[in-house]
Scaffold this active site. Structure first.
Site, short mmCIF file in Angstrom:
data_model
loop_
_atom_site.label_atom_id
_atom_site.label_comp_id
_atom_site.label_asym_id
_atom_site.label_seq_id
_atom_site.Cartn_x
_atom_site.Cartn_y
_atom_site.Cartn_z
N GLU A 743 0.89 -1.17 0.00
CA GLU A 743 0.00 0.00 0.00
C GLU A 743 0.92 1.21 0.00
O GLU A 743 1.71 1.37 0.92
CB GLU A 743 -0.85 0.04 1.27
CG GLU A 743 -1.61 -1.22 1.58
CD GLU A 743 -2.95 -1.27 0.88
OE1 GLU A 743 -3.31 -0.26 0.25
OE2 GLU A 743 -3.61 -2.31 0.95
N CYS A 777 -2.04 8.88 3.91
CA CYS A 777 -1.91 8.56 2.49
C CYS A 777 -3.16 9.01 1.75
O CYS A 777 -3.13 9.34 0.57
CB CYS A 777 -1.73 7.07 2.33
SG CYS A 777 -2.98 6.13 3.18
#
Ligand code: NAD
Length: 980
Positions: A743, A777
């Site tokens: 990720e 993020c």
């Protein structure tokens, strides 16, 4: 509590009388003369049309361009020259009498303005004065409510304060020349002011948030004091409106504190509204009575049923919190009736004002007052301007004091108010609708509220449910957090030796520093050396067999026990996060809740995957799919969600039967250590989970090991891609091709189109780019704004960012805390310097103090070729870009290497459809902020260079940690089929 049955005959008698007095009139909204009547009628019959109509009315003020109004109307209702539409809008005649067959934007606007005029008395106090004077001469008092947009900055809060001051001056002057009206100007306690202003306390601050009562009080009270000073000087009344349920206690606190200040103690015309749909209102009245006794000057209480039922109920249910409001309308009516005697019990302390449009409720109030032998001037009735005119008339005729809640403001921006009124009038529960549209019989209308009593039992469900975030509007929750912080601070700087495991680590101590006060050492955690990796891998390998042989249900049970342990230590864990990585309260709490979610969710998904799955149903064969673990997994985690992200990756690997070598981020070693301890305490055997605190060298060493068959990584694109590349090389002795789940970063955009609700869009952009100082993020780092609203967006955004509270996250009022360390701060500042060359600096908040603070920064006029529009900055920096239309906005949004999150604020059905189709991101958010994905409901993850692998918190995540095998058996032996 219900009213004594004894009163029912009086209620019936009075209600019948009132009904007679109101006969012959009907509420303006239902009056046939109005063009809107057909639209309202259709809305009541057709829920879909109602939603379209109200959404359209809501978006109208945002659109300045006439042609755009028409095209939007077409998006909502289909072609406008069709017969049906013409009829619905009562415009057929208009169209056939020279204006042409097509509607114009102007005509539509005009129709809706006309509708708004039913409820809004004028654009300004000056403009409203003649109507107010007319009401007065007809025997009706009023309370002016100043309509406006939501307040999202201190500038706007000051503006609302100034509007209130101007209104008080204007109203004070206007009423001076009016003829006396004893009924309206005196009650049992003495004289009453002619002018009354209703105040929206939320409009007096950029942030009414009960997490920080002290900070809110300071902000609101400083703007309230001049208002009260002027009201006292001009002898005007002030009434606090009650708003959303989560602010009720805060508003009560502000009211009591302000009006107990020596300067305002004796101000005699303070009042506030209370909502009967709130379960706590009875108690609130008792508390207020006790408080008024100490204050010594009476107050007004306006009892209403409550206007935020739908939105509050949805919001509380969405959050998973118990709803503090009654569920059924009849329960609210019943509670209202029960509160009438309470409000009337001490008229020396409370001036009671009853806000209702319900004939029975009016009759009950009269009946109770009659039974208590109260003089009619003791109480007053309040109704909304433009509503229930027949009942207004009846009460005036009866010689009662009636006051109208009277909105003043620009017609088009007042649309949100109009929609609220329309919803209220058209709801199935509306009394006015029952009487005037459905023509229910008088005995039915006057019968007591029919509450349906539930057995009250809810079936327990095995389904996964998200762990609710803490409700910081509750004092007990705030206290728990304060206590946890105090307790954790006593343990600050402690040395955390190796976890009780079969492996002693040989590295030095890794210090975590409090990012808000870098001189403060949060913890010293024993680190691993690269030399420790080899024994760690061998140990994990040796324990693989025994761990994966544990029944899957047992492994899942360990996860659930860990979740339970986290729940018990919830505030302590959140407090450590505040001190180790500088998260503000809510963000820290949400991270703990998400960690609990991952543990529970993966446990529940493992339950489903554990049993062999039979495939196909042809005779003669039996096919099964079975899952097994891949072996040893390495988990490499970032620091920004220091509990939830590693908990998710570690839990997924463990519950599927792998052993795990876990390397927390060197910037959050303590949180990694606490996670490990909790899992071990929950029952993970020694060696099945090894925590190896340390830096990149430990991560590299783990990835390079042939025994490691799975790498679960979350972190930056650069490191993620290195890991992907490294995993492609097969080492000597390697038996499985390494699977990498990575990720990575994002360069996320929010599109704001020409129909967006700017109040919401700006708040959404601000929270998405400054939440946790932009270190998510999922954070927004680009806002792509339609040219027609670009300047307005920038100017309001600037004020909103300028109003953010920056500070130490230990303080509950802090919205933006520090960034993680000096290195991060330097990197972000370098980007800001670059951004000033590439774009135009709109605002950079100054910061001070020793912590690693970077003030939220907005750069305007950025283009897609600028580096600040392409590279992940990971700090509170926003690049604003201009787009000529939705297609261009989509091109800009999709112009980076990333595809993680994205958002769109729009009320155009066509633009929303385009975004759904073309916005290339892993998680698209519509008309809401773009961070805060929830396990199970919003599985999270990106593609392109934002990530490889299935979404975290989603159904298919676990299978990545497993090998699937298919076993097909021939079941036909010697001519007969064996039973399976
Ligand atoms: P980072 O890449 O610097 O570090 C992540 C982890 O990798 C740390 O534990 C670090 O020690 C380790 N590491 C560093 N170099 C390594 C190497 N060469 N080999 C193996 N391991 C190595 O990231 P960070 O600063 O901790 O986190 C911020 C980044 O993470 C941002 O880019 C953010 O977008 C991303 N992130 C992504 C998600 C997501 O779900 N997509 C979630 C959170 C954070």
């Amino acid at each position: 509590m219900t009213l004594p049955r004894l009163l029912e005959p009086a209620i019936l008698r009075i209600g019948t009388h009132l009904s007679r007095l109101s006969a012959g009139l009907s509420p303006t909204l239902f009056d046939r003369r109005w063009w809107s009547q057909s639209a309202i009628n259709l809305a009541m019959k057709d829920q879909a049309f109602k939603a379209h109509l109200f959404h359209f009315i809501d978006v109208l003020p945002a659109v300045a361009d006439d042609a755009r109004v028409v095209s939007l109307a077409e998006e909502y209702f289909g072609r406008l020259d069709g017969d049906l539409f013409g009829l619905q809008w009562g415009l057929k005649t208009l169209a056939s009498t020279g204006l042409g067959a097509r509607l114009t934007g102007k005509a539509i606007r005009h129709q809706v303005q006309q509708m708004a005029r039913m409820f809004i008395v004028g654009a300004t106090v000056e403009e409203a004065a003649p109507a107010l004077s007319r009401l007065w001469s007809e025997g009706r008092a009023w309370s002016v409510d100043l309509l406006g947009e939501a307040t999202i900055s201190d500038t706007e809060a000051d503006h609302y304060r100034n509007r209130c001051l101007d209104a008080l001056t204007g109203l004070g002057e206007a009423v001076g020349t009016w003829p006396p009206s004893p009924l309206l100007e005196r009650d049992h306690l003495g004289s009453l002011p002619r002018a009354q202003l209703s105040l929206k306390i939320s409009a007096l601050t950029s942030r009414l948030d009960a997490i920080d009562p002290e900070g809110c009080y300071r902000g609101v009270a400083s703007r309230l004091r001049p208002i009260v000073d002027l009201a006292a000087a001009k002898s005007c009344g002030l009434v606090f409106d009650m708003e959303q349920a989560d602010t009720k206690d805060l508003l009560l606190l502000i009211f009591k504190r302000l009006f107990a200040e020596p300067a305002y103690r004796s101000y005699p015309h303070a009042g506030l509204a209370l909502q009967a749909y709130h379960r706590a209102t009875g108690q609130d009245i008792q508390d207020l009575l006790a408080w008024v006794r100490t204050r010594g000057t009476p107050i007004t209480i306006r009892l209403v049923k409550g206007a935020y039922w739908d939105s509050d109920t949805v919001r509380y249910r969405q959050a998973g919190w118990p709803v503090p409001l009654f569920e059924q309308k009849a329960e609210t009516d019943e509670n209202y009736e029960a509160l009438i005697p309470t409000l009337l019990q001490e008229p020396q302390l409370i001036r009671p004002a009853f806000g209702t449009h319900n004939l029975r409720t009016l009759a009950v109030i009269e009946a109770v007052a009659e039974a208590q032998k109260l003089a009619p001037e003791t109480l007053e009735y309040q109704m909304i301007y433009g509503m229930a005119e027949p009942f207004q008339q009846a009460m005036v005729t009866l010689g009662r004091r009636v006051r109208l809640y009277t909105p003043v403001g620009q017609l088009l921006p007042g649309m949100a108010y109009l929609v609220r009124r329309l919803l209220e009038n058209t709801s199935n529960e509306s009394f006015l609708r029952k009487e005037y549209v459905e023509s229910q019989s008088l005995p039915t209308l006057l019968s007591p509220p029919a509450v349906i009593r539930h057995p009250g039992e809810q079936k327990p469900s095995n389904e996964f449910n998200n762990e609710p975030h803490s409700d910081f509007s509750r004092p007990s929750v705030r206290t728990a957090m304060h206590d946890a912080i105090a307790a954790v601070r006593l343990d600050l700087g402690r040395t955390w030796e190796s976890a009780p495991n079969d492996l002693r680590l040989s590295g030095s101590l890794l210090e975590s520093h409090n990012p808000a006060r870098p001189e403060e050492v949060t913890a010293s955690v024993r680190a691993a050396l690269v030399a420790d990796v080899d024994p760690a891998v061998r140990l994990a390998l040796s324990r693989s067999e025994s761990w994966h042989r544990r029944p899957a249900a047992e492994r899942a049970a360990v996860m659930r026990r860990a979740a339970a342990l986290m729940r018990e230590r919830r505030y302590e864990l959140a407090a450590w996060e505040i001190l180790e990585v500088g998260k503000p309260w809510r963000e820290a709490d949400a991270d703990v809740a998400e960690a609990i979610d991952f543990l529970e969710f993966y446990a529940s998904r493992m339950d489903r995957l554990a049993a062999p799955l039979k495939l196909g149903d042809r005779p003669g064969e039996l096919n099964h799919r079975v899952y097994g673990p891949r072996g040893v997994a390495a988990v490499i985690a970032p620091w920004n969600f220091p509990l939830a992200i590693p908990a998710g990756m570690v839990a997924a690997a463990l519950v599927t039967g792998n052993t795990v070598l876990f390397k927390p981020s060197e910037r959050a070693s303590l949180m990694g250590r606490l996670l490990t301890d909790i899992l071990m305490q929950a029952g993970i055997p020694s060696g099945a989970l090894l925590c190896l605190p340390g830096g990149p060298e430990i991560g590299r060493a783990l990835v390079g090991r042939p025994e490691v068959s799975t790498v679960a990584f979350t972190g930056s694109k650069e490191v993620g891609l290195q890991i992907v590349a490294g995993a492609a090389t097969i080492q000597p002795g390697q038996r499985l091709v390494t699977r990498v789940i990575a990720e990575m970063g994002g360069k996320n955009a929010i599109i704001v189109d020409d129909t967006a609700d700017l109040d919401e869009a700006i708040l959404g952009v601000v929270s998405s780019f400054t939440g946790y100082a932009g270190q998510k993020c999922s954070a927004c780092s680009r806002a792509i704004v339609h040219a027609s609203v670009y300047e307005q967006f920038l100017s309001r955004l600037k004020d909103a960012v300028a109003s953010l509270t920056i500070g130490d996250p230990l303080d509950p009022g802090t919205q933006v805390g520090p960034v993680i360390d000096a290195r991060a701060k330097q990197r972000i500042e370098d980007y800001i310097a670059l951004g000033q060359q590439e774009g135009r600096l709109l605002l950079r908040r100054p910061t001070d103090g020793p912590g690693y603070f970077v003030g939220p920064t907005v750069l305007a006029d950025v283009t897609m070729h600028h580096r600040i529009a392409q590279e992940e900055i990971f700090g509170p920096v926003l690049a604003v870009m201009k787009a000529a239309g939705m297609e261009e906005a989509m091109d800009l949004a999709n112009s980076t290497a990333y595809a993680l999150t994205g958002g769109v604020y729009s009320r155009s059905p066509a633009n929303l459809a385009l975004a759904r189709e073309r916005f290339d991101v892993g998680n698209l958010y519509v008309n809401r902020p773009i961070t805060g994905a929830l396990v199970g409901r919003q599985p999270f993850g990106g593609h392109r260079l934002s990530g490889v692998g299935a979404k975290a918190g989603g159904d298919d995540y676990l299978t990545q940690f497993m090998i699937s095998r298919i076993i097909s058996e021939n079941t036909l032996r010697r001519g007969f089929e064996a039973a399976d």
